[in-house]
Design a protein around this motif. Structure first.
Motif, PDB file in Angstrom:
ATOM      1  N   LYS A 153       7.078  14.595  -3.779  1.00  0.00           N
ATOM      2  CA  LYS A 153       6.496  15.933  -3.806  1.00  0.00           C
ATOM      3  C   LYS A 153       5.507  16.097  -4.960  1.00  0.00           C
ATOM      4  O   LYS A 153       5.813  15.757  -6.102  1.00  0.00           O
ATOM      5  CB  LYS A 153       7.601  16.987  -3.924  1.00  0.00           C
ATOM      6  CG  LYS A 153       7.053  18.385  -3.701  1.00  0.00           C
ATOM      7  CD  LYS A 153       8.108  19.454  -3.648  1.00  0.00           C
ATOM      8  CE  LYS A 153       7.404  20.797  -3.476  1.00  0.00           C
ATOM      9  NZ  LYS A 153       8.276  21.926  -3.706  1.00  0.00           N
ATOM     10  N   GLY A 154       4.342  16.616  -4.642  1.00  0.00           N
ATOM     11  CA  GLY A 154       3.324  16.864  -5.660  1.00  0.00           C
ATOM     12  C   GLY A 154       2.422  15.673  -5.916  1.00  0.00           C
ATOM     13  O   GLY A 154       1.493  15.769  -6.702  1.00  0.00           O
ATOM     14  N   VAL A 155       2.698  14.548  -5.261  1.00  0.00           N
ATOM     15  CA  VAL A 155       1.908  13.335  -5.522  1.00  0.00           C
ATOM     16  C   VAL A 155       1.089  12.966  -4.279  1.00  0.00           C
ATOM     17  O   VAL A 155       1.630  12.839  -3.180  1.00  0.00           O
ATOM     18  CB  VAL A 155       2.816  12.161  -5.929  1.00  0.00           C
ATOM     19  CG1 VAL A 155       1.985  10.920  -6.219  1.00  0.00           C
ATOM     20  CG2 VAL A 155       3.653  12.534  -7.145  1.00  0.00           C
ATOM     21  N   PHE A 156      -0.191  12.786  -4.478  1.00  0.00           N
ATOM     22  CA  PHE A 156      -1.125  12.408  -3.421  1.00  0.00           C
ATOM     23  C   PHE A 156      -1.724  11.045  -3.784  1.00  0.00           C
ATOM     24  O   PHE A 156      -1.698  10.653  -4.950  1.00  0.00           O
ATOM     25  CB  PHE A 156      -2.251  13.443  -3.310  1.00  0.00           C
ATOM     26  CG  PHE A 156      -1.774  14.853  -3.015  1.00  0.00           C
ATOM     27  CD1 PHE A 156      -1.120  15.602  -3.989  1.00  0.00           C
ATOM     28  CD2 PHE A 156      -1.980  15.426  -1.771  1.00  0.00           C
ATOM     29  CE1 PHE A 156      -0.677  16.887  -3.733  1.00  0.00           C
ATOM     30  CE2 PHE A 156      -1.547  16.719  -1.498  1.00  0.00           C
ATOM     31  CZ  PHE A 156      -0.887  17.456  -2.485  1.00  0.00           C
ATOM     32  N   ALA A 157      -2.275  10.351  -2.809  1.00  0.00           N
ATOM     33  CA  ALA A 157      -2.877   9.050  -3.105  1.00  0.00           C
ATOM     34  C   ALA A 157      -4.051   8.803  -2.182  1.00  0.00           C
ATOM     35  O   ALA A 157      -4.105   9.354  -1.069  1.00  0.00           O
ATOM     36  CB  ALA A 157      -1.846   7.936  -2.963  1.00  0.00           C
ATOM     37  N   GLY A 158      -4.988   7.967  -2.631  1.00  0.00           N
ATOM     38  CA  GLY A 158      -6.124   7.634  -1.783  1.00  0.00           C
ATOM     39  C   GLY A 158      -6.931   6.481  -2.351  1.00  0.00           C
ATOM     40  O   GLY A 158      -6.758   6.098  -3.507  1.00  0.00           O
ATOM     41  N   GLY A 159      -7.797   5.928  -1.528  1.00  0.00           N
ATOM     42  CA  GLY A 159      -8.620   4.793  -1.949  1.00  0.00           C
ATOM     43  C   GLY A 159      -7.875   3.487  -1.723  1.00  0.00           C
ATOM     44  O   GLY A 159      -6.952   3.415  -0.911  1.00  0.00           O
ATOM     45  N   GLY A 174       0.836  -1.204   0.000  1.00  0.00           N
ATOM     46  CA  GLY A 174       0.000   0.000   0.000  1.00  0.00           C
ATOM     47  C   GLY A 174       0.867   1.249   0.000  1.00  0.00           C
ATOM     48  O   GLY A 174       1.957   1.257   0.571  1.00  0.00           O
ATOM     49  N   ILE A 175       0.396   2.294  -0.650  1.00  0.00           N
ATOM     50  CA  ILE A 175       1.159   3.541  -0.694  1.00  0.00           C
ATOM     51  C   ILE A 175       1.040   4.244   0.665  1.00  0.00           C
ATOM     52  O   ILE A 175      -0.054   4.353   1.219  1.00  0.00           O
ATOM     53  CB  ILE A 175       0.657   4.446  -1.839  1.00  0.00           C
ATOM     54  CG1 ILE A 175       0.989   3.782  -3.183  1.00  0.00           C
ATOM     55  CG2 ILE A 175       1.297   5.837  -1.756  1.00  0.00           C
ATOM     56  CD1 ILE A 175       0.498   4.543  -4.396  1.00  0.00           C
ATOM     57  N   VAL A 176       2.177   4.684   1.194  1.00  0.00           N
ATOM     58  CA  VAL A 176       2.187   5.366   2.485  1.00  0.00           C
ATOM     59  C   VAL A 176       1.798   6.826   2.277  1.00  0.00           C
ATOM     60  O   VAL A 176       2.373   7.507   1.429  1.00  0.00           O
ATOM     61  CB  VAL A 176       3.595   5.297   3.123  1.00  0.00           C
ATOM     62  CG1 VAL A 176       3.633   6.075   4.435  1.00  0.00           C
ATOM     63  CG2 VAL A 176       4.003   3.848   3.347  1.00  0.00           C
ATOM     64  N   VAL A 177       0.796   7.296   3.023  1.00  0.00           N
ATOM     65  CA  VAL A 177       0.390   8.696   2.908  1.00  0.00           C
ATOM     66  C   VAL A 177       0.277   9.326   4.290  1.00  0.00           C
ATOM     67  O   VAL A 177       0.130   8.629   5.294  1.00  0.00           O
ATOM     68  CB  VAL A 177      -0.981   8.858   2.199  1.00  0.00           C
ATOM     69  CG1 VAL A 177      -0.913   8.400   0.762  1.00  0.00           C
ATOM     70  CG2 VAL A 177      -2.089   8.144   2.958  1.00  0.00           C
ATOM     71  N   GLY A 216       4.526  17.974   6.221  1.00  0.00           N
ATOM     72  CA  GLY A 216       3.562  17.013   6.749  1.00  0.00           C
ATOM     73  C   GLY A 216       3.311  15.839   5.840  1.00  0.00           C
ATOM     74  O   GLY A 216       2.271  15.219   5.875  1.00  0.00           O
ATOM     75  N   ALA A 217       4.285  15.529   4.982  1.00  0.00           N
ATOM     76  CA  ALA A 217       4.169  14.336   4.144  1.00  0.00           C
ATOM     77  C   ALA A 217       5.109  13.280   4.693  1.00  0.00           C
ATOM     78  O   ALA A 217       6.022  13.595   5.464  1.00  0.00           O
ATOM     79  CB  ALA A 217       4.546  14.675   2.711  1.00  0.00           C
ATOM     80  N   PRO A 218       4.907  12.013   4.319  1.00  0.00           N
ATOM     81  CA  PRO A 218       5.865  10.983   4.746  1.00  0.00           C
ATOM     82  C   PRO A 218       7.265  11.360   4.248  1.00  0.00           C
ATOM     83  O   PRO A 218       7.395  11.992   3.208  1.00  0.00           O
ATOM     84  CB  PRO A 218       5.363   9.719   4.053  1.00  0.00           C
ATOM     85  CG  PRO A 218       3.944   9.984   3.696  1.00  0.00           C
ATOM     86  CD  PRO A 218       3.820  11.454   3.505  1.00  0.00           C
ATOM     87  N   ASP A 219       8.272  10.976   4.991  1.00  0.00           N
ATOM     88  CA  ASP A 219       9.639  11.318   4.593  1.00  0.00           C
ATOM     89  C   ASP A 219       9.924  10.842   3.179  1.00  0.00           C
ATOM     90  O   ASP A 219       9.550   9.734   2.819  1.00  0.00           O
ATOM     91  CB  ASP A 219      10.643  10.652   5.542  1.00  0.00           C
ATOM     92  CG  ASP A 219      10.569  11.289   6.909  1.00  0.00           C
ATOM     93  OD1 ASP A 219      10.124  12.454   6.983  1.00  0.00           O
ATOM     94  OD2 ASP A 219      10.928  10.623   7.901  1.00  0.00           O
TER      95      ASP A 219
END
Lengths: 286, 487
Positions: free
Chosen positions: B439-445, B426-429, B479-482
């Motif tokens: 940077k600039g990339v978000f994920a969900g679902g 799973g993608i860590v968010v 506030g994003a994952p490292d």
């Protein structure tokens, strides 16, 4: 998008299509495939890419059922409903020395870019091309250019040597030719026989599998095969695998799952094709 | 109708809950039409009049996208369905979908004051059914497109057109950003189109929700597999932000002998064949389906129920759910289990498969299962099942559908090592902003959650859209994952 720019017959019921698909053309590599839906109501079928240019990909398709027949009846200028890719992992091309690229039947088409890549990479490429009979042998000229040596075999001896690709491969080995790796693309039974031969000879062998798929992106799991006793997905883990690890018998059984269904729809389609042809003929005068 | 507002709360609590009209079980197993037929206008108004219009409504907090429930319900009770629709659309871009597939009983309706007062979850205000009624009314009467902010000149790439991606797309386009959705399949909707069956969510409804977004200005591109056709880095070169909502990936199999015999399907394959490719209609449709007679469905979630009910509609004589725990632990919605039972699906509870048996041609000839006993609760709070030695028996089946979940889509992380993933893929968010380690990339679902629900994916999409908008304005990436260090 997906307009057929060129279409030509390579052999009875084997067509070559050059399709406008810039987003696939710019990034595809040897060994990868696309999922095609010829028309809006068609099935999704996987087809391995045989060649490409800046804006096009080339597909070689044998008519074996309704979907491929529908595609065979499409002409240059028409558009495919969908063409999605490039999918799968590219063929592994490394500097190994001598490589035998074995192509059987329409498997010669996807074998072609792999041979080309090996040659470009500096390997000595021996192409072994097999077909049932001379009319069914495709892309001989291209393969000659993509390899250093070419051996041709037909089941009936109507072109090249009489025999199977394994006969030719065995003879090369008997002659003591340097073959450090074998790549085999073709019918499952051919790949199985090649893998059996090279297993005994201890030559690493890569095979490119063509299984039933729906999405082709790792979602449905319909394409699964057993490789080294573990379940693998041809669409995302393959289509290329270590030929010595593939359970070909299982794969062949899974490939044949829908044969009865496909036969029925294909026959129905052939019937409508006949009617269509009759209708275009001039009415006979009494 | 007497003015509902004049009734005291006590009076309202005495009003009977409206039953959902449904197709009869014996009729519906022979067609693909929707099982639940929807409220009539009178029924909807009567149901809406049961709402206590709490001063401090708990239902809103129970809704992952925060619909102003009392306000829309009041409009329904007034018979002002257009206003009700506008209230819902403020927060929910897919009301006809959510009204059908949200687990309201665990969300808004669980928090409903009527549920508390009557001490009966069954008697809560049927918020979900009212939402569906309003959405269906709107589909029949047309809608007014909401106002869009003026163009921001910024653009966002959305990967995947499932519930998360559609929500992000709708939210951002209304804020004035240009949105392009990249979809791998040939139709938009993700699991709404390939997974959830026609009889639960008609595909025409999904099509119209997508059309609504198109009319808002969202651009859809089909046959684009991000990670293959185009890389995330390339998307970032053309767009100021990327949202990854690529959904679930490889289906889990049983890890027992015989799992690749002919006649063993993942639920993904079975449902994709029948829903997206309409194989139930073969040979009128081109994609074939094997007509199985006796089917075992492994698993106890909604996907297992969907598969079982689909198998019945495709002509199976018997369909059994094989689940290793008891009914209480089943993750499926109670309504789905109830519908499945009504239609004749059998339940083999506390049995787990040990191997699939094959015939000499390599086809499924049966499945061996073993009796389970339930021990102490495990990490999920459900009692851990353990096999009872020597209790094996064979079920006589000719097909097995495996519905035990998916891993997240593997293509994205594989093609973009800068995106941090968990051990299971799973993608860590960051949970507040849905930011990934890139940077600039978000994920969900499901690409983050594994296998969850439509509304949870939409909730993540909503949160991501807010964070994306903020990022587009301020360019701040805290506030994003490292990030993963460059090698």
């Amino acid at each position: 998008m997906f307009r057929i720019l060129e279409k030509g017959l390579l052999a009875p019921r084997v067509n070559r299509y050059v399709v406008h698909a810039p987003q696939v053309a710019r990034s595809w590599r040897a060994g990868q495939f696309v999922i095609v839906r010829p028309r809006e109501d068609s099935e999704r079928i996987p087809l391995t890419i045989a060649d490409g240019s800046a804006e096009t990909v080339t597909l070689v398709v044998q008519e074996v059922g309704k979907t491929t027949a529908v595609m065979a009846d499409m002409q240059a200028g028409e558009r495919l409903a969908d063409l999605c890719g490039p999918l799968g992992v590219p063929a592994k091309i490394e500097k190994v020395g001598g490589v035998a690229v074995v192509g059987g039947g329409v498997g010669i088409a996807p074998a072609y870019p792999i041979a080309q890549a090996h040659k470009t990479f500096g390997n000595h490429v021996i192409a072994i091309l097999g077909a049932r009979t001379r009319e069914l042998l495709i892309m001989e000229e291209e393969m000659r250019r993509a390899s250093h040596e070419t051996v041709i075999v037909t089941d009936d001896g109507s072109r090249g040597e009489k025999g199977f690709v394994t006969t030719a491969l065995q003879r090369l080995l008997d002659l003591g030719r340097t073959i450090d790796e074998v790549v085999a693309v073709g019918p499952a039974v051919m790949m199985k026989m090649v893998a059996a031969l090279t297993r005994d000879a201890g030559i690493p062998t890569r095979v490119s599998l063509n299984t039933i798929m729906i999405d082709g992106t790792g979602m449905c799991g319909g394409c699964r095969v057993a490789v080294g006793g573990r379940t693998k997905f041809v669409c995302v883990d393959g289509p290329e695998f270590d030929g010595h690890q593939v359970d070909f018998d299982l794969m062949m059984r899974r490939q044949a799952m829908y044969l009865d269904h496909e036969r029925g729809t294909y026959e129905d389609y052939l019937e409508t094709r006949r009617c269509r042809l009759d209708a275009t003929r001039e009415p006979s005068r009494r | 109708m007497t003015d509902w507002r004049a009734r005291s709360p006590k009076d309202r609590l005495r009003l009977p809950a409206q039953p959902m009209p449904e197709q009869r079980p014996d009729a519906r197993v022979r067609n693909m039409n929707e099982v639940a037929l929807g409220f009539s206008a009178d029924q909807a108004r009567a149901e809406a009049a049961r709402c206590l219009q709490c001063a401090n409504p708990k239902c809103v907090a129970g809704c992952p996208v925060g619909i102003d429930i009392p306000r829309f319900v009041a409009a329904v009770a007034d018979g002002d369905f257009a206003s009700a629709s506008a209230v819902i659309r403020e927060k929910n871009l897919l009301p006809a979908v959510c009204g059908r597939v949200c687990p309201q009983e665990d969300q808004c309706q669980a928090a409903c004051a009527v549920t508390k007062a009557l001490k009966s979850a069954e008697d809560s205000v049927s918020i979900g059914r009212l939402e569906r009624f309003v959405a269906d009314w709107e589909l029949g009467h047309g809608y007014v497109l909401p106002e869009k902010k003026p163009s921001s000149g910024k653009s966002v790439a959305v990967v995947g057109s499932g519930p998360a991606g559609l929500t992000v797309a709708g939210d951002l386009v209304r804020m004035g950003h240009a949105v392009t959705v990249f979809e791998a399949l040939h139709r938009a909707g993700g699991v709404l189109i390939y997974g959830i069956p026609e009889f639960r969510l008609p595909k025409e409804i999904v099509r119209r929700e997508v059309e609504y977004l198109e009319r808002l200005g969202v651009e859809f591109r089909y046959d684009w597999v991000v990670g293959k056709t185009v890389r995330i880095k390339e998307l970032l070169a053309e767009h100021q932000a990327v949202f990854l909502g690529a959904g679930a990936g490889l289906p889990n199999f049983l890890d027992v002998p015989g799992e690749s015999l002919c006649g063993v399907y993942s639920a993904n394959e079975y449902l994709t064949r029948t829903n997206l490719m309409r194989a139930f209609d073969f040979p009128a449709s081109d994609t074939p389906l094997i007509r199985s007679r006796r089917v075992a469905v492994i698993g106890g979630g909604n996907v297992a129920m969907d598969s079982a009910r689909m198998a019945l509609r495709c002509g199976a004589e018997t369909v059994s759910i094989v689940y290793r725990r008891s009914e209480k632990e089943m993750p499926a919605r109670r309504e789905e289990v109830h519908h499945a039972r009504e239609e004749g699906v059998l339940f083999s509870l506390r049995w787990a498969p040990t191997r699939v048996l094959g015939d000499e041609r390599g086809w499924v000839a049966g499945i061996e299962v073993i009796r389970m006993e339930l021990g102490e609760p495990d990490a999920s709070g459900r009692r851990r099942p353990a096999p009872i030695a020597g209790s094996e028996r064979v079920l006589d089946v000719d097909a097995v559908i495996v519905a035990i979940g998916n891993q997240p889509n593997p293509l994205i992380a594989e093609s973009c090592p800068a995106i941090r993933t968990t051990k299971w893929g799973g993608i860590v968010v960051d949970p507040n902003t849905q930011r990934t380690s890139m940077k600039g990339v978000f994920a969900g679902g499901d690409v983050v959650l594994g296998a969850a629900t439509v509304i949870l994916a939409m909730g993540e999409g909503r949160r991501a859209a807010r964070a994306i908008a903020e990022y587009l304005e301020q360019g701040d990436w805290n506030g994003a994952p490292d990030p993963i260090p460059d090698e």
